[in-house]
Every structure is written in structure tokens, then in C-alpha cells.
Design a protein around this motif. Structure first.
Motif, short mmCIF file in Angstrom:
data_model
loop_
_atom_site.label_atom_id
_atom_site.label_comp_id
_atom_site.label_asym_id
_atom_site.label_seq_id
_atom_site.Cartn_x
_atom_site.Cartn_y
_atom_site.Cartn_z
N PRO A 99 0.80 -1.23 0.00
CA PRO A 99 0.00 0.00 0.00
C PRO A 99 0.83 1.29 0.00
O PRO A 99 0.30 2.35 -0.26
N THR A 100 2.12 1.17 0.28
CA THR A 100 2.92 2.40 0.40
C THR A 100 3.65 2.74 -0.90
O THR A 100 4.35 3.74 -0.96
N ASN A 101 3.53 1.89 -1.92
CA ASN A 101 4.20 2.16 -3.20
C ASN A 101 3.19 2.36 -4.32
O ASN A 101 2.10 1.79 -4.29
N ASN A 102 3.57 3.14 -5.34
CA ASN A 102 2.82 3.14 -6.58
C ASN A 102 3.22 1.89 -7.33
O ASN A 102 4.38 1.48 -7.31
N TRP A 103 2.25 1.31 -8.01
CA TRP A 103 2.50 0.04 -8.71
C TRP A 103 2.15 0.14 -10.18
O TRP A 103 1.22 0.85 -10.55
N GLY A 432 10.37 1.40 15.49
CA GLY A 432 10.75 1.77 14.12
C GLY A 432 9.53 1.83 13.21
O GLY A 432 9.39 2.74 12.39
N ALA A 433 8.64 0.86 13.39
CA ALA A 433 7.48 0.75 12.50
C ALA A 433 6.52 1.93 12.67
O ALA A 433 5.83 2.32 11.74
N THR A 434 6.48 2.48 13.88
CA THR A 434 5.51 3.54 14.16
C THR A 434 6.14 4.93 14.08
O THR A 434 5.52 5.91 14.48
N MET A 435 7.36 4.99 13.56
CA MET A 435 8.00 6.30 13.39
C MET A 435 7.11 7.23 12.59
O MET A 435 6.52 6.84 11.59
N GLY A 436 7.06 8.48 13.04
CA GLY A 436 6.39 9.50 12.25
C GLY A 436 7.37 10.63 12.08
O GLY A 436 8.32 10.76 12.85
N SER A 437 7.18 11.43 11.04
CA SER A 437 8.07 12.56 10.86
C SER A 437 7.35 13.66 10.12
O SER A 437 6.46 13.40 9.31
N GLU A 438 7.71 14.91 10.45
CA GLU A 438 7.12 16.04 9.75
C GLU A 438 7.86 16.19 8.42
O GLU A 438 9.09 16.15 8.38
N ARG A 452 3.51 8.93 8.63
CA ARG A 452 4.12 7.70 9.13
C ARG A 452 5.27 7.35 8.19
O ARG A 452 5.08 7.36 6.96
N ASP A 453 6.42 7.10 8.75
CA ASP A 453 7.56 6.78 7.90
C ASP A 453 8.33 5.64 8.55
O ASP A 453 9.38 5.83 9.16
N PRO A 454 7.77 4.42 8.48
CA PRO A 454 8.38 3.29 9.18
C PRO A 454 9.86 3.14 8.83
O PRO A 454 10.20 3.00 7.66
N MET A 455 10.69 3.20 9.85
CA MET A 455 12.13 3.01 9.70
C MET A 455 12.75 3.94 8.65
O MET A 455 13.79 3.62 8.07
N PHE A 572 -2.27 3.59 9.48
CA PHE A 572 -1.12 2.90 8.93
C PHE A 572 -1.26 1.39 9.11
O PHE A 572 -1.10 0.61 8.16
N PHE A 573 -1.58 0.97 10.34
CA PHE A 573 -1.73 -0.46 10.59
C PHE A 573 -2.87 -1.03 9.75
O PHE A 573 -2.76 -2.13 9.20
N GLU A 574 -3.96 -0.25 9.63
CA GLU A 574 -5.09 -0.73 8.82
C GLU A 574 -4.68 -0.90 7.36
O GLU A 574 -5.09 -1.84 6.70
N SER A 575 -3.83 0.02 6.88
CA SER A 575 -3.43 -0.05 5.47
C SER A 575 -2.65 -1.32 5.16
O SER A 575 -2.60 -1.76 4.02
N LEU A 576 -2.02 -1.91 6.19
CA LEU A 576 -1.25 -3.14 5.96
C LEU A 576 -2.17 -4.37 5.85
O LEU A 576 -1.72 -5.44 5.42
#
Ligand code: GTP
Ligand code: MN
Ligand code: MN
Length: 597
Positions: A99-103, A432-438, A452-455, A572-576
Motif C-alpha cells: 500500500p505504500t508504493n505506486n504500482w 521503528g514501525a511507528t515512526m512519524g516525521s514532519e 508515518r515513515d516506518p524506519m 497505517f496499521f489498517e493499510s497493511l
């Protein structure tokens, strides 16, 4: 095919590798270059390419007294950052990209890009750039070949990788190499695509001239394809710096740290400790990417696949990062910085007074007090690692260095405290998985929104993010002596929006605590988030210019903020979907119950 092409491919080609020759011929047939030049990586070649780039206006010579061997490149103003919305993972099954990539479906992508690449190098030269990611001779290194019609790319690859003859020598007649194809095309953003084909170990990049989109060894191979290979081969390709910290007693500890783009990796990797830390030494192994494998001793060993630094220029100065300033003193290519009247470089946040007049990053006259920035916020330098005064002697070690601590950090103005130690590997993976960043200027889009920017791998993971997190969890079984895991945040702000923690060199204080924890030397205080430094026997604050109130603010854990944080992690967790690792969902539930919400 034109006679020059045939000559370059047969008699004149510096390799007998049949696969390589056939592939270059096929790509040349499609793109129709006037010439094919095989890069050998020599000094003579560097001079020839540089002279050509200067003649064509691609590079502007800087003041050679002040900055010997340095040149400025101005990219097209529509082409100044990575383009995540035009970056694709092309796997047979959409599910594998996650879900986090364009395909895009591989055949559809090849067809679409074949149209763009057909005849696109007419009137141009195709540079064949063989390169090694990783120390020469390292069993952990990977080989790539990038075909590009940009001499700027060839010159940058020369700095960022081990490029030319050594790569062909190492490749021999093996067919195990990444096939990279790049053309700047006409730089029309509507015809810009960065496509990865992990199943074919292939990258096709069209229509951009900007670093992360076109230096294919870096984000494309070392991270997107690398992470895919890592999952299949049982290792980790990560957006991490690697540094060695040596105490006055001579004990060296290696740590790897993942911070999102423009969140302080290069700064941390080259840090100079404050004066209270006399006798301590920080040495850089890498500033952006780590490839980590389990060694025969059961520890995690890391190499830096790169040979140079593609660093953010603005904010770099003698106070914040003197080693970066030394690294860009010579033989450096600058992209989209401003130029002074005497032909030196300038960017916002450089030392000293702001010059009265400059030429801005687009080549326009600029006056002090102008509302616009003189350098682009994502302007960069490409500097050879060998310029770095604190380059680790292990940076070229084929086996890499053993990692004792992994640090995750994001840019958060609130919520996340200065430092936490994870309770164990699984909890660390959760951190790491729950990292967030501005968000920052390193990618196109709005700046300053928490995502959300996991790792720090959101833009760089080449497969399903759920599988990636599961791969991290699985690695635990292979590592009998795992590194300890930590989370940091240098970016907490006060009510006026000012950073509270002084950061930069003072991050040594946090690093010392981490080193002490690694060697089991200091006790901690347990909190709901993890272990934190105790008020006594905790962080060394001697000589730090910070009030006790500010210290407690920057280390504070506020339950209401954490309740909101947990909510904001939910999508984020739901998207997985079903690929959300069970062990992480459990960590989440445990934290919710610790918070009593
Ligand atoms: P990429 O190379 O894009 O992956 O980014 P990076 O992680 O290497 O970021 P870099 O070290 O270049 O830092 C980017 C920005 O963060 C610069 O504006 C720095 O001034 C700022 N920065 C780095 N370290 C600190 C710190 O400790 N505190 C604060 N407040 N800012 C920092
Ligand atoms: Mn990066
Ligand atoms: Mn960097």
C-alpha cells in the motif's frame, strides 16, 4: 546501428561479458545514441567529462582558488527533488508492491517507457557506467551498470560509487548485475517515471536529472531493489547512517541510525562532540545507507554501499557540521546552491554574514532581504567520502563493522521524547514501525505535516511494507547477539516554535547514554514507552546551555499526546491489512493498555 555504436560494443568495449554486451546493444538499439562511451573511472576521463560538461553549460566552474575541483550544476526548476508520486514498483502482483508504493504491471511499464526511451538518445552520448555498491571485493557488495545520457550523472556516479574498471573486473563474466537505464528525456514532468523491476533487477528512469531519481545506485538500487533482495536473501538494506564512537579508553562502538530524509543523518554521522567530551571520537562509516547481514559470530554487520555523500546543503556550516564543510572544500559537485560574486558557493544557514548580492539557484540576481531563498531548500553537494576528516578506517573494510545499537528518529515538534530504549527486539521493531516525521523539502509536496515513515523507509521500501516489518521481526531468529534498539527525537519545539534541544554536537550526550546502555553500564527508568535515562546517572548535561525546565520538557512523555499518537498510527496499521505483523499489533495493544485508554 551507427558504426560508432558497433565499434563501442565490440572491439572497443572493455569487457567480454556477453550478457552485458547484449544488454547494452539492446538498450542502444532502443534509445539510438550517436555514441557509446564506456566509463573507466580514470582521472583522465574525469577531466574529459568535466571539460565537456563545462563547455555545454551543464557545470559552472567555481572559484578554483577557493574551491579547487568544484563545480555548480543548476537543475531544471521543475526537477529539484525526488518525485514519490512518479516512482513505481513494477511487480507481477500488485499486492507485492504493497500500500505504500505506486504500482505498475511490469509489461505495461516496459511498454509505456519503451515509447519514451525509443530514439531518446539521438544526437546524444550514452555513457555506460559500471559501478560497485560496497567496498571493492566485499562479499556483501552488489554490482550495477547504469546507462545514461547525462554526463552530470556519470560524474556524480564517479563520486558516489566505486565506478569504472574495478566494477567490470569484479563483475567478470557474471550476469548478476543491476540493469539501470536513464535518460533525462526532455525533463517534462508529465513524462517522468522512475520504475523499478525487482524481479528483473532492473531500473528504468526517464525525464529527470535530479539525484535521487537518476543516480540509480543510491535510492533505486541500494534501497528499493536492495530491500527486495534483502528480503529474499536474508539481510537488511536500510536508510541508515553508520558511525563508530570511540571512548577515551579506546573502546569503539558502532551504531546505525535511521532518520527520514533531511532529518539529520549526515549531521549525526559526522558529529563533533562538545568540549566536555575531550578524548571521544566519532568516525563516519556511512551517512545515508546501510546494508546489514548476520556475521558468523551472530552479530549484525554493516557496510556502507556508497563512496560519497549526496548531502543537504542548507543549514550546513562550520558550527553545525565542520566535517561536512571540510568534505565540500574540494572536488565537490554542487546542485542548486547560490553563487557569490567571487564564484564561491552559498546557501541559507552558512556561516558569516549574508552576502549583499548573490546569483540564486536559478541563475538570477539576488539581493539580501529578498523574500526568496537564494539556494533551493533541497540543494545538495556530492562530495567524495575521502574528503571527510573523520572517515572511519573501516569504511572500506569488505566485512564492514559490527553494529551494537540501532537508532530510529524522526522530526517531531512534540510527543516523542529525546531518547527511549526499546524493551527488546520486537518492541524496537514496533518503535521503528511507528515512526512519524514532519515532511521536509527532500521530496516534493507539502512541508511540515506528520506522516508515518516506518524506519525512514516509506519512500524506499521496494516491496510490501507489512512483509518488510515481518522480515525485520524474522531477522531476530538469525541474530544471536542482536543490537539494542533506541528511538530519538532532536526536534521537540517550545511554544514559540523554537527547537528546545540544541542538537548537533550535543547529540553526543544522548549517544553516550546509548553506548553506556549497550555495554550495560547505567541503570534506567522504566516508562510506558520504554526505558529512559534516570534523572541521576542519566544524561551527562555538564556544560549544556539548557534550563532544567527545558530538559524536562524535551524528555517529557505526555499521556494525552500519546493517546492521540496511537490513534494517528491506526490508519497505517489498517493499510497493511492482513499483512500487519501480529507481533506488532500485540505491541500496540500492550501500549494502549499501559496508557489505560
Ligand atoms: P538525507 O540526506 O536527505 O537522507 O537527509 P539527512 O538525514 O542526512 O539530513 P541532514 O543531516 O542533511 O540534516 C538535514 C537538516 O536537519 C538540516 O537542516 C540540519 O540543519 C537539520 N539538523 C540536523 N541535525 C539536527 C539537530 O540535531 N537538531 C536540529 N534542530 N536540526 C538538525
Ligand atoms: Mn537519504
Ligand atoms: Mn544525508
Amino acid at each position: 546501428m551507427a558504426p560508432t555504436q558497433t565499434a563501442a560494443l565490440q572491439g572497443n568495449a572493455p569487457t567480454k561479458n556477453a550478457e552485458l554486451l547484449a544488454w547494452v546493444a539492446k538498450m542502444a538499439q532502443m534509445t539510438q545514441p550517436d555514441n557509446i562511451v564506456w566509463c573507466d573511472g580514470s582521472e583522465e576521463e574525469k577531466k574529459r567529462f568535466t571539460d565537456l560538461a563545462v563547455k555545454e553549460g551543464i557545470l559552472i566552474p567555481l572559484n578554483q582558488q577557493k574551491r579547487p575541483g568544484c563545480y555548480l550544476h543548476r537543475s531544471n526548476p521543475n526537477d529539484v527533488a525526488r518525485v514519490e508520486h512518479l516512482t513505481f514498483i513494477c511487480t507481477t502482483n500488485k499486492e507485492d508492491a504493497g500500500p505504500t508504493n505506486n504500482w505498475m504491471e511490469p509489461e505495461a511499464a516496459y511498454t509505456k517507457l519503451t515509447h519514451l526511451f525509443s530514439g531518446c538518445m539521438k544526437g546524444r552520448t550514452m555513457y555506460v557506467v559500471p559501478y560497485v555498491m560496497g567496498p571493492l571485493g566485499s562479499p556483501y557488495a552488489k554490482i550495477g551498470v547504469e546507462l545514461t545520457d547525462s554526463v552530470y550523472v556519470a560524474l556524480n556516479m564517479r563520486i558516489m560509487t566505486r565506478m569504472g574498471k574495478p566494477a567490470l573486473d569484479m563483475l567478470g563474466d557474471s550476469n548478476d548485475f543491476n540493469r539501470g537505464l536513464h535518460s533525462t528525456g526532455d525533463l517534462n514532468p508529465d513524462r517522468r517515471y522512475i520504475c523499478h523491476f525487482p524481479q528483473d533487477n532492473t531500473i528504468w528512469s526517464f525525464g529527470s536529472g535530479y539525484g535521487g531519481n537518476v543516480l540509480l545506485g543510491k535510492k533505486c538500487l541500494a534501497l528499493r531493489i536492495g530491500s527486495y533482495l534483502g528480503q529474499h536473501e536474508g539481510w537488511l538494506a536500510e536508510h541508515m547512517l553508520i558511525l563508530g564512537v570511540t571512548s577515551p579508553k579506546g573502546e569503539t562502538t558502532y551504531v546505525a541510525a535511521a532518520f527520514p530524509s533531511a532529518c539529520g543523518k549526515t549531521n549525526f554521522a559526522m558529529m563533533i562532540p562538545p568540549k566536555e567530551y575531550e578524548g571521544w571520537k566519532i568516525e563516519t562509516v556511512g551517512d545515508d545507507i546501510a546494508w546489514m547481514r548476520v556475521g558468523p559470530d551472530g552479530r549484525l554487520w554493516a557496510i556502507n554501499p556508497e563512496a560519497g555523500y549526496f548531502g543537504v546543503a542548507p543549514g550546513t556550516n562550520y558550527k553545525s557540521n565542520p566535517n561536512a564543510m571540510a568534505s565540500v572544500a574540494k572536488d565537490t559537485l554542487f546542485t542548486n546552491v547560490a553563487m557569490t560574486a567571487d564564484g564561491d558557493v552559498w546557501w541559507e544557514g552558512m556561516d558569516g554574514e549574508v552576502p549583499e548580492e548573490l546569483t540564486d539557484w536559478q541563475g538570477r540576481p539576488w539581493k539580501r532581504g529578498s523574500g526568496e531563498k537564494a539556494a533551493h531548500p533541497n540543494s545538495r553537494f556530492t562530495a567524495p567520502a575521502s574528503n571527510n576528516p573523520v572517515l572511519s578506517p573501516k569504511a572500506n573494510d569488505p566485512m564492514g563493522v559490527p553494529i551494537s545499537a540501532i537508532i530510529f528518529g524522526g522530526r517531531r515538534s512534540n510527543t516523542v521524547p529525546l531518547v527511549i530504549q526499546a524493551f527488546n527486539w520486537t518492541h524496537g521493531v514496533f518503535l521503528g514501525a511507528t515512526m512519524g516525521s514532519e515532511t521536509t523539502a527532500a521530496a516534493t509536496g507539502k512541508v511540515g505535516v506528520v506522516r508515518r515513515d516506518p524506519m525512514a523507509m516509506l519512500p524506499f521500501c521496494g516491496y510490501h511494507m507489512g512483509d518488510y516489518l515481518q522480515h525485520w521481526l524474522n531477522m531476530q531468529k538469525k541474530i544471536s547477539h542482536p543490537p539494542k534498539i533506541f528511538q530519538v527525537n532532536w526536534f521537540r519545539q517550545d511554544k514559540n516554535g523554537k527547537f528546545i534541544w540544541p542538537g548537533f554536537g550535543d547529540n553526543m550526550r544522548v549517544l553516550e547514554w546509548i553506548v553506556n546502555r549497550v555495554h550495560g553500564r547505567v541503570p534506567t527508568e522504566e516508562t510506558l514507552l520504554g526505558w529512559v535515562p534516570r534523572a541521576d546517572q542519566g544524561l551527562n548535561l555538564k556544560g549544556l546551555d539548557l534550563s532544567p525546565d527545558a530538559v524536562s520538557e524535551v524528555t517529557s512523555i505526555k499521556e494525552d499526546e500519546w493517546k492521540a499518537e496511537l490513534k494517528s498510527q491506526e490508519p497505517f496499521f489498517e493499510s497493511l491489512g492482513l499483512k500487519a505483523p501480529e507481533a506488532l499489533t500485540l505491541q500496540r495493544k500492550l501500549l494502549i493498555s499501559r496508557l489505560g485508554s
